[in-house]
Write an enzyme that holds these catalytic residues in place. Structure first.
Site: not given
Length: 294
Positions: A80, A117, A137
């Site tokens: 991420c 994250h 995302d």
């Protein structure tokens, strides 16, 4: 040259044409919602999620040149912090207003877990503050295919995959103004809370600190075994150690165990990840439990 104070995403260092070619985006990107949705979908489906550098004993570095060299110039992916480091620079270069956020991955667990994250809160230039922003995302590995409106409470069906945002519960009396959100994903057994996040701005230096923990701590799941994902409208492919799982939007899934020597070929064929040099042999040794110093 002016001093880098740590704000922004250094988009002046980005090779935008190379990035657009990597994700298969053919067009003139503009800072509007339609472009953002198209870029998000193209990025998520073109660049896989993977932690292989960690398993091969190398550090994860988040300077833009390194991230771009790995995710754009080579047939590799990242996790991420790498994905959103790159995507933030792309969006900033095009003219979007980008704010980074960090989240706590839960996957249905009730236990409080650390913030590991990265997400992006994105607005078009001059967009009124009362209009919903778009939550990007691109670095989770399992979607969503396109951004979700925030604030928003509608369930999003994206090619059969289900996602939704819900206001979260603030449990600390000292932060009554905290705006907490939950990302949910639909599974065959119903909705599962995937992660939570607050609308508090994060910066590149925050990515660096969190990335160090995720890539080096023995408590991090990403230091224990290879974990690779490739997401598309048709399927989610997951390699967890030597187990290959394929899930469909219908809920159908299949699973098979791989021998360690099958993993490099599977990475290339299923995930589009081509390891070079002696990395295939090093990965097989890691999966065999052998010493990587060969």
């Amino acid at each position: 040259m002016s001093e880098d104070l740590g704000f922004g995403w250094q988009s002046g260092l980005l090779d935008l044409p190379a990035y657009l070619k990597r994700i298969g985006y053919d067009g003139d990107p503009r800072p509007d919602a339609a472009t953002l949705r198209a870029l998000h979908r193209a990025h998520v489906t073109a660049i896989p999620f993977e932690n292989l550098e960690i398993i091969l004993g190398r550090p994860i570095t988040l300077d833009l040149a390194t991230v771009q060299g790995k995710l754009v110039d080579r047939p590799r992916g990242g996790y991420c912090f790498e994905h959103n480091r790159l995507f933030a620079a792309v969006l900033e270069k095009i003219g979007f207003e980008v704010v980074a956020l960090t989240g706590r991955v839960s996957m249905g667990a009730a236990k409080l877990l650390p913030g590991t994250h990265a997400l992006l809160h994105v607005r078009t230039p001059g967009q009124p503050v009362e209009e919903p922003a778009l939550l990007c995302d691109v670095g989770f590995g399992a979607g969503p295919l396109e951004p979700l409106e925030i604030p928003g409470d509608r369930e999003a069906d994206q090619d059969g995959w289900g996602f939704r945002l819900r206001p979260g519960r603030v449990t600390t009396a000292w932060s009554p103004s905290t705006h907490l959100w939950e990302m949910h994903q639909r599974s065959p057994d119903g909705w599962i809370q995937r992660h939570t996040f607050a609308l508090d701005e994060a910066f590149r230096v925050d990515f660096d600190v969190l990335n160090h923990y995720v890539s080096t701590s023995p408590r991090s799941p990403f230091t224990a075994r290879p974990y690779v994902q490739r997401f598309s409208p048709e399927a989610l492919h997951v390699l967890d150690g030597t187990t290959l799982t394929t899930r469909r939007p219908s809920g159908e899934s299949s699973e098979r165990a791989l021998a360690p020597e099958q993993v490099p070929g599977t990475l290339a064929e299923v995930f589009g990840i081509v390891l070079d040099g002696d990395d295939p042999a090093r990965l097989v040794k890691a999966l065999d439990g052998s010493n990587l110093d060969v």
